[in-house]
Enzyme design. Structure first.
Site, short mmCIF file in Angstrom:
data_model
loop_
_atom_site.label_atom_id
_atom_site.label_comp_id
_atom_site.label_asym_id
_atom_site.label_seq_id
_atom_site.Cartn_x
_atom_site.Cartn_y
_atom_site.Cartn_z
N CYS A 35 4.66 28.38 49.88
CA CYS A 35 5.81 27.54 50.21
C CYS A 35 6.59 28.04 51.42
O CYS A 35 7.49 27.35 51.90
CB CYS A 35 6.75 27.44 49.01
SG CYS A 35 7.41 29.05 48.55
N CYS A 105 6.13 30.92 42.32
CA CYS A 105 7.44 31.46 42.69
C CYS A 105 7.66 32.84 42.05
O CYS A 105 8.30 33.71 42.64
CB CYS A 105 8.55 30.52 42.26
SG CYS A 105 8.25 28.80 42.69
FE1 FES Z 1 9.04 28.73 47.21
FE2 FES Z 1 9.59 28.59 44.63
S1 FES Z 1 9.01 26.95 45.93
S2 FES Z 1 9.55 30.34 45.86
#
Ligand code: FES
Length: 146
Positions: A35, A105
């Site tokens: 992400c 995450c």
């Molecule tokens: Fe990036 Fe959770 S979406 S750490």
């Protein structure tokens, strides 16, 4: 059933140990390839190799905040060796679970703890087994491109 457990919501709303340690003995910064979010973890270690304090900063989502908060609670009072053994699964279990699409995450918190311990070892000239600090899949791929 709610998407997030009460513990996740609690640690997200009231994160423990968020911030910075100016006199940290080890600092780990990692990025999440999935992400693009980043996390920085600070640890304070006493002469016996026990983590006496820990703080984190993150440009991450709510799950990253909750897992980091829980990870700091789990490693304070533990030896650096025990902190290295902390898995993201253990953090997720301590939070009573995370939705599957947010598991990545929790990896950020685990990797930041490991990076902080490695920095502590490097700063103090402490020998370690490189196998304890495996490259992530993305780092391995990047290394292959060199
Ligand atoms: Fe990036 Fe959770 S979406 S750490």
């Amino acid at each position: 059933m709610a998407l997030y457990s009460e513990k996740v919501m609690d640690h997200f709303r009231n994160p423990r140990n968020m911030g910075k340690l100016d006199d940290a003995d080890g600092i780990g910064e990692v990025g999440n390839a999935k992400c693009g979010d980043i996390m920085r973890m600070y640890i304070k270690v006493d002469d016996e190799g026990v983590i006496t304090d820990c703080k984190f900063n993150t440009f991450g989502c709510g799950s990253a905040i909750a897992t980091s908060s829980m990870a700091t609670e789990l490693i304070i009072g533990k030896s650096v060796k025990d902190a290295l053994a902390l898995s993201n699964q253990a953090v997720v279990e301590a939070l009573d679970g995370l939705p599957v699409h947010k598991i990545h995450c929790s990896v950020l918190a685990e990797q930041a703890v490991r990076a902080a311990v490695k920095d502590y070892y490097d700063r103090n000239g402490i020998a370690y087994d490189p196998a304890d600090f495996p490259l992530s899949k993305e780092e391995e791929e990047a290394a292959c491109d060199l």
